[in-house]
Write a protein that holds these residues in place. Structure first.
Motif, PDB file in Angstrom:
ATOM      1  N   ARG A  54       0.836  -1.197   0.000  1.00 21.67           N
ATOM      2  CA  ARG A  54       0.000   0.000   0.000  1.00 21.67           C
ATOM      3  C   ARG A  54       0.876   1.254   0.000  1.00 21.67           C
ATOM      4  NH1 ARG A  54      -4.453   2.036   4.153  1.00 21.67           N
ATOM      5  NH2 ARG A  54      -2.822   1.766   5.726  1.00 21.67           N
ATOM      6  N   ALA A  55       1.958   1.207   0.763  1.00 26.66           N
ATOM      7  CA  ALA A  55       2.853   2.359   0.821  1.00 26.66           C
ATOM      8  C   ALA A  55       3.379   2.706  -0.565  1.00 26.66           C
ATOM      9  CB  ALA A  55       4.011   2.063   1.774  1.00 26.66           C
ATOM     10  N   MET A  56       3.770   1.692  -1.326  1.00 27.71           N
ATOM     11  CA  MET A  56       4.293   1.934  -2.667  1.00 27.71           C
ATOM     12  C   MET A  56       3.207   2.483  -3.590  1.00 27.71           C
ATOM     13  SD  MET A  56       5.858  -0.759  -5.413  1.00 27.71           S
ATOM     14  CE  MET A  56       4.195  -1.325  -5.728  1.00 27.71           C
ATOM     15  N   LYS A  57       2.033   1.858  -3.569  1.00 30.33           N
ATOM     16  CA  LYS A  57       0.938   2.309  -4.438  1.00 30.33           C
ATOM     17  C   LYS A  57       0.488   3.720  -4.067  1.00 30.33           C
ATOM     18  CE  LYS A  57      -0.963  -2.254  -5.552  1.00 30.33           C
ATOM     19  NZ  LYS A  57      -2.137  -3.178  -5.405  1.00 30.33           N
ATOM     20  N   GLN A  58       0.457   4.006  -2.751  1.00 28.70           N
ATOM     21  CA  GLN A  58       0.032   5.333  -2.307  1.00 28.70           C
ATOM     22  C   GLN A  58       1.023   6.399  -2.773  1.00 28.70           C
ATOM     23  OE1 GLN A  58      -2.973   6.149  -0.003  1.00 28.70           O
ATOM     24  NE2 GLN A  58      -2.415   7.758  -1.448  1.00 28.70           N
ATOM     25  N   THR A  59       2.306   6.090  -2.703  1.00 27.11           N
ATOM     26  CA  THR A  59       3.321   7.040  -3.182  1.00 27.11           C
ATOM     27  C   THR A  59       3.177   7.262  -4.680  1.00 27.11           C
ATOM     28  OG1 THR A  59       4.789   6.098  -1.496  1.00 27.11           O
ATOM     29  CG2 THR A  59       5.775   7.593  -3.085  1.00 27.11           C
ATOM     30  N   GLN A  60       2.842   6.215  -5.418  1.00 29.47           N
ATOM     31  CA  GLN A  60       2.617   6.350  -6.865  1.00 29.47           C
ATOM     32  C   GLN A  60       1.428   7.269  -7.134  1.00 29.47           C
ATOM     33  OE1 GLN A  60       4.430   4.568  -9.673  1.00 29.47           O
ATOM     34  NE2 GLN A  60       3.491   6.450 -10.427  1.00 29.47           N
ATOM     35  N   VAL A  61       0.363   7.124  -6.353  1.00 31.39           N
ATOM     36  CA  VAL A  61      -0.816   7.986  -6.511  1.00 31.39           C
ATOM     37  C   VAL A  61      -0.446   9.452  -6.270  1.00 31.39           C
ATOM     38  CG1 VAL A  61      -3.048   8.600  -5.467  1.00 31.39           C
ATOM     39  CG2 VAL A  61      -2.514   6.209  -5.979  1.00 31.39           C
ATOM     40  N   LEU A  62       0.353   9.695  -5.225  1.00 34.71           N
ATOM     41  CA  LEU A  62       0.754  11.071  -4.908  1.00 34.71           C
ATOM     42  C   LEU A  62       1.646  11.644  -6.003  1.00 34.71           C
ATOM     43  CD1 LEU A  62       1.514  10.673  -1.096  1.00 34.71           C
ATOM     44  CD2 LEU A  62      -0.479  11.745  -2.139  1.00 34.71           C
ATOM     45  N   ALA A  63       2.522  10.815  -6.546  1.00 35.29           N
ATOM     46  CA  ALA A  63       3.388  11.287  -7.628  1.00 35.29           C
ATOM     47  C   ALA A  63       2.580  11.624  -8.875  1.00 35.29           C
ATOM     48  CB  ALA A  63       4.450  10.236  -7.943  1.00 35.29           C
ATOM     49  N   ASP A  64       1.600  10.803  -9.176  1.00 35.92           N
ATOM     50  CA  ASP A  64       0.772  11.027 -10.372  1.00 35.92           C
ATOM     51  C   ASP A  64      -0.158  12.223 -10.201  1.00 35.92           C
ATOM     52  OD1 ASP A  64       2.005   8.841 -11.459  1.00 35.92           O
ATOM     53  OD2 ASP A  64       0.354   7.451 -11.039  1.00 35.92           O
ATOM     54  N   HIS A  65      -0.570  12.487  -8.964  1.00 32.71           N
ATOM     55  CA  HIS A  65      -1.542  13.570  -8.727  1.00 32.71           C
ATOM     56  C   HIS A  65      -0.968  14.934  -9.090  1.00 32.71           C
ATOM     57  CE1 HIS A  65      -5.283  15.026  -6.949  1.00 32.71           C
ATOM     58  NE2 HIS A  65      -4.590  16.024  -6.439  1.00 32.71           N
ATOM     59  N   PHE A  66       0.359  15.045  -9.126  1.00 34.20           N
ATOM     60  CA  PHE A  66       0.997  16.312  -9.492  1.00 34.20           C
ATOM     61  C   PHE A  66       0.543  16.756 -10.879  1.00 34.20           C
ATOM     62  CE2 PHE A  66       4.495  18.696 -11.429  1.00 34.20           C
ATOM     63  CZ  PHE A  66       4.746  19.650 -10.460  1.00 34.20           C
ATOM     64  N   GLU A  67       0.352  15.801 -11.793  1.00 34.91           N
ATOM     65  CA  GLU A  67      -0.044  16.116 -13.169  1.00 34.91           C
ATOM     66  C   GLU A  67      -1.543  16.348 -13.311  1.00 34.91           C
ATOM     67  OE1 GLU A  67       2.260  16.366 -15.467  1.00 34.91           O
ATOM     68  OE2 GLU A  67       3.948  15.586 -14.303  1.00 34.91           O
ATOM     69  N   ASP A  68      -2.325  15.981 -12.309  1.00 38.60           N
ATOM     70  CA  ASP A  68      -3.787  16.081 -12.385  1.00 38.60           C
ATOM     71  C   ASP A  68      -4.212  17.546 -12.385  1.00 38.60           C
ATOM     72  OD1 ASP A  68      -6.460  15.573 -12.357  1.00 38.60           O
ATOM     73  OD2 ASP A  68      -6.562  15.075 -10.229  1.00 38.60           O
ATOM     74  N   LYS A  69      -5.056  17.929 -13.350  1.00 37.16           N
ATOM     75  CA  LYS A  69      -5.467  19.326 -13.483  1.00 37.16           C
ATOM     76  C   LYS A  69      -6.870  19.590 -12.946  1.00 37.16           C
ATOM     77  CE  LYS A  69      -2.451  20.167 -17.443  1.00 37.16           C
ATOM     78  NZ  LYS A  69      -2.342  20.636 -18.846  1.00 37.16           N
ATOM     79  N   THR A  70      -7.481  18.573 -12.341  1.00 34.25           N
ATOM     80  CA  THR A  70      -8.847  18.780 -11.840  1.00 34.25           C
ATOM     81  C   THR A  70      -8.865  19.609 -10.562  1.00 34.25           C
ATOM     82  OG1 THR A  70      -8.731  16.683 -10.640  1.00 34.25           O
ATOM     83  CG2 THR A  70      -9.676  16.626 -12.855  1.00 34.25           C
ATOM     84  N   THR A  71      -7.796  19.568  -9.796  1.00 31.72           N
ATOM     85  CA  THR A  71      -7.709  20.339  -8.554  1.00 31.72           C
ATOM     86  C   THR A  71      -6.959  21.634  -8.830  1.00 31.72           C
ATOM     87  OG1 THR A  71      -7.576  18.272  -7.307  1.00 31.72           O
ATOM     88  CG2 THR A  71      -7.019  20.299  -6.133  1.00 31.72           C
ATOM     89  N   SER A  72      -7.573  22.750  -8.544  1.00 32.06           N
ATOM     90  CA  SER A  72      -6.960  24.046  -8.834  1.00 32.06           C
ATOM     91  C   SER A  72      -5.760  24.272  -7.918  1.00 32.06           C
ATOM     92  CB  SER A  72      -7.977  25.170  -8.651  1.00 32.06           C
ATOM     93  OG  SER A  72      -8.272  25.343  -7.276  1.00 32.06           O
ATOM     94  N   VAL A  73      -4.865  25.142  -8.361  1.00 33.07           N
ATOM     95  CA  VAL A  73      -3.685  25.446  -7.563  1.00 33.07           C
ATOM     96  C   VAL A  73      -4.072  26.159  -6.279  1.00 33.07           C
ATOM     97  CG1 VAL A  73      -3.259  27.658  -8.719  1.00 33.07           C
ATOM     98  CG2 VAL A  73      -1.367  26.452  -7.643  1.00 33.07           C
TER      99      VAL A  73
END
Length: 872
Positions: free
Chosen positions: A433-452
């Motif tokens: 889970r730790a590895m998958k969760q870190t992957q999710v956090l890394a990918d979320h940087f590119e996500d544009k649905t959440t405003s800055v």
């Protein structure tokens, strides 16, 4: 009429600060202060948002709207900003000097425009900082061209993009510490630093400017390889200036922001090892938030197959009074769908969360942004000040679970999830889970649905890791799982060559690591790459090349070269390198420690004491540094200082027996006999069958002779505690004759007026005698034989004395018989081993002992006969 707060450096508030705006104001703040607080908050809201627009120019209002909408890039492209940097840059001019000169020239314009000019520059500085944070921390990515912001950079020597990037990064290096070279848009940090740090004295109309300066410095520090003493000095100055603004810190309307300020101060000071002041700021934030946190127990289940409820650690959070008042400065939560996903624990045994007997969801507090941030800060502070231990991890997970049960703000969610991944990576059932969760956090940087804007809420008081650090953590987790190829791929993408080298070393490809570093050096020679090559080759010439390439400013080069000399035990050269390194940057804990060790090896105890003093100043809970500092003091004959130092070492590490042993010996030296007894008990807790006969001998002598302790009091009252210690020692160590002799001596050696003490002494002397005679070969050495004979004679005399106090003649006869048999056996051995066959007489070296023993045998027989007659 609203009262303005005093400005920085004693400056008067700007003209707008004196005029009240329409509608209800925020209490003690003028219009300029209202605006500053809204800028710090980062989001426009409430009636204060539109006040003062008519007093500002159109460009200022446009830039303010763009800032509050999170459109930071448009601020930099504003025509007024472009006009500031319209002048051409000469070939010889350095970028940071060019930026500073243009900003100072703009600020030195007409005095009647000062208020607006300073606001424009402030918005440029904080807008650049926020956009840099978006580029490297929060996302989404910012496609920005340097030439768009600073057209002057498109000509001259730095016109090439690679040259611009390299020049900017070199300008951001401080105290000889390298900066991560793949930063996005470093020009933004350069702009922010130029305005908020270098030109801060010129922006004298803004009372909260030191707060922004501290934010800029904190962002800059996170990108450096080591802590910078220059930045630490600026942080301390900023903290003091804002804290002098008592009106702001005590205003009820500004309570949320005051809490944020204390949290940001706490994180900054914690990073620079200033644990005491960090704790003070975190405690102040908690007090202002009126929250109390307690790690407690509750019945619950943790596994799917658990058939009964057991006590589980949970966090209990309570408010001590009413909730914080809601003001324009209160942040609204981010919708759940815009937050990074909290992954469930897909394990066949462990539950996703603890299943409690009594559900407490209904009782849970509905916490605001700053309240959640306070709990997170308490958790971080607890982690920094606690030993690495399984129980510590469980307590931290209780904090983490509580915070994640209220997903409301992007920055808090990301920071907490990253903390959980680091805690779970050592658990075989949770590491996936730790590895998958870190992957999710890394990918979320590119996500544009959440405003800055949503991502930046409460950002600066959460210590969110940079995006590249999240990816580095992902690669590190893959490496721990054995996925070396996947980890290597990420490290190469990040160009973290040190980690790339580790991956190749782990797979046995030593030549590949050197090949990669030499390839990168052909592309771009940097001090860091030469240092890494030196690490791989163990070649000091590489470190010398890095030192020259840096212009004698690379602390890393001297640090690495010093460590190489240390491994080779070349201590003189090692000391020289370390001294150069700490002269460039004194905030290097590891270097100070290694320097102290090198000085100890050279027997330069004065130098060692100074080095270890720096260690404990930087990290007060470093037990090894305290212990080594005590060693230096002992060798300098400063025993009292050594004792106090070892007490600090014990506070930091209660489990290390070497520290306790040093403490016991030092206590003996300075006359702290009571603490010496206590430390001996602790040593027996930590080490099975521990014994130190010399310490016990000194303690017995001190008690027997009533030697004065360090306070001048007699040690005789410690007899009871010392007997208790001997009882424990002899229950563990049963075969040491010297310890039994000391125990007998402590009981008076059989020469007291108390029969019970004499009998105990007789018992202990008998055991000492048996231990001595059970060893082999003693009878063949004359000195050893004489020593045993002396003990047997002493034992006989004590037996005679004890027999006289016995009311039961049979017991008295047994005592005398035992002593007589001991003497007869020794006498027989003397007759066998030490007989002179020529003359048929006993050798002179043991003749006296043989004669004394024979006489005592006769005396014991006579006494025994008398007792038998009395019995009959």
């Amino acid at each position: 009429m609203a009262t303005a707060l005093p400005g920085p450096h004693g400056a008067a508030p700007g003209p707008a600060a004196a005029a009240p705006g329409p509608g209800p104001g925020p209490g003690p703040c003028g219009l300029e202060m209202e605006l500053e607080l809204l800028l710090l908050r980062g989001v426009r809201a409430g009636p204060a948002a539109g006040r003062g627009e008519e007093q500002r120019g159109a460009d200022c209002n446009i830039m303010l709207h763009q800032f509050f909408e999170g459109n930071f890039e448009r601020i930099l492209l504003n025509p007024k900003i472009q006009d500031i940097f319209s002048a051409q840059m000469s070939d010889e001019e350095i970028i940071d000097h060019y930026l500073e000169n243009q900003i100072l020239a703009y600020l030195s314009g007409r005095s009647e425009d000062q208020s607006e000019r300073q606001l424009v520059v402030l918005l440029l500085g904080i807008g650049s900082l926020q956009l840099f944070v978006q580029s490297n921390w929060t996302g989404p990515p910012v496609p920005l061209q340097v030439e768009e912001i600073l057209p002057a950079l498109s000509t001259g020597n730095v016109a090439m993009p690679q040259n611009i990037q390299a020049t900017l990064l070199n300008s951001l290096i401080l105290d000889g510490e390298s900066i991560y070279h793949l930063l996005h848009n470093p020009i933004l940090l350069m702009l922010a630093r130029t305005i908020l740090v270098n030109c801060r004295d010129k922006l004298n109309l803004f009372q909260m400017l030191p707060w922004w300066t501290m934010r800029c410095v904190n962002i800059h520090q996170q990108l450096l390889a080591e802590r910078s003493s220059q930045l630490f000095t600026i942080v301390q100055c900023c903290v003091d200036k804002v804290q002098s603004n008592k009106t702001f810190l005590t205003s009820a309307e500004c309570g949320n922001l005051a809490i944020q300020f204390h949290l940001e101060c706490g994180y900054a000071l914690l990073y620079y090892y200033d644990y005491t002041r960090a704790k003070e700021n975190f405690s102040a934030a908690q007090k202002m938030a009126r929250l109390s946190t307690t790690v407690t127990g509750a019945l619950g289940k943790r596994t799917r197959f658990q058939d009964r409820y057991l006590a589980q650690l949970i966090l209990d959070v309570r408010r001590e009074g009413d909730a914080l008042c809601q003001t324009d400065l209160t942040l609204t939560p981010t919708p759940l769908e815009n937050l990074p996903k909290d992954l469930d624990l897909s394990d066949d045994t462990l539950l996703n969360s603890i299943e409690l007997v009594d559900r407490v969801e209904d009782e849970a507090l509905d916490l605001s942004a700053v309240e959640l941030a306070v709990i997170l800060a308490i958790c971080v502070d607890f982690q920094k000040n606690s030993p690495v231990h399984k129980l510590t991890e469980e307590e931290l997970l209780a904090f983490v679970s509580y915070i994640l049960s209220q997903p409301k703000f992007w920055a808090i969610q990301v920071t907490t999830l990253m903390m959980r991944t680091k805690l779970e990576k050592g658990n075989s059932r949770r590491i996936e889970r730790a590895m998958k969760q870190t992957q999710v956090l890394a990918d979320h940087f590119e996500d544009k649905t959440t405003s800055v804007l949503e991502r930046l809420k409460i950002f600066h008081c959460c210590h969110v890791p940079p995006h590249y650090a999240v990816k580095q953590q992902l690669a590190a987790l893959l490496l721990e799982l054995g996925c070396v190829s996947s980890a290597l791929q990420i490290f190469e993408q990040l160009e973290m060559w040190e980690d790339v080298v580790i991956c190749h070393e782990r797979t046995g490809k030593h030549g590949k690591a050197e090949e990669i570093l030499r390839r990168e050096l052909k592309r771009n020679e940097t001090p860091t790459l030469y240092c890494l090559l030196g690490d791989v080759l163990n070649d000091q010439k590489c470190y010398d090349k890095a030192w020259e390439l840096s212009g004698h400013r690379s602390a890393r080069a001297q640090r690495s070269k010093g460590l190489l000399h240390l491994r080779k035990q070349e201590f003189e050269q090692c000391v020289q390198c370390f001294e150069r390194s700490v002269q460039i940057n004194y905030l290097q804990l590891g270097v100070w420690f290694s320097l102290g060790c090198a000085y100890l090896s050279l027997e330069n105890f004065e130098g060692a004491s100074k080095a270890f003093q720096k260690c404990v100043m930087l990290e007060p809970d470093n037990a090894e540094a305290w212990n080594n500092l005590a060693t230096a003091y002992i060798r300098l004959k400063e025993k009292n200082k050594a004792l106090r130092t070892l007490q600090e070492a014990i506070k930091c590490n209660y489990e290390q027996w070497q520290i306790w042993e040093n403490y016991a010996l030092t206590c003996i030296d300075v006359g702290e006999f009571g603490d010496a007894i206590k430390s001996y008990h602790r040593l027996m807790d930590l080490k099975d069958n521990y014994k130190d006969v010399q310490v016990l001998k000194i303690l017995v002598r001190a008690v027997e002779e009533g030697i004065a302790d360090h306070k001048g009091d007699s040690a005789k009252p410690l007899a009871g505690r010392l007997r208790e210690l001997f009882g424990r020692v002899t229950s563990k160590v049963t075969n040491d004759a010297e310890i039994w002799r000391l125990y007998a001596k402590l009981c008076g050696d059989g020469h007291t007026v108390k029969p019970e003490d004499n009998e105990k002494a007789l018992q202990y002397l008998s055991k000492a005698y048996r231990c001595k005679t059970q060893s082999s070969g003693w009878e063949k050495d004359a000195e050893s034989f004489k020593e045993v004979a002396k003990q047997a004679i002493e034992l006989a005399h004590v037996s005679i004395k004890c027999s006289k106090s016995k009311t039961n003649p049979q017991e008295a006869v047994q005592m005398l018989t035992s002593a007589r048999l001991n003497l007869r056996g020794l006498s027989t051995k003397a007759q066998q081993v030490y007989i002179d066959f020529a003359s048929g007489e006993i050798q002179s070296e043991v003749a006296d002992e043989k004669k004394t023993m024979d006489n005592l045998i006769l005396q014991l027989e006579e006494l025994g006969d008398q007792l038998k007659k009395r019995k009959n």
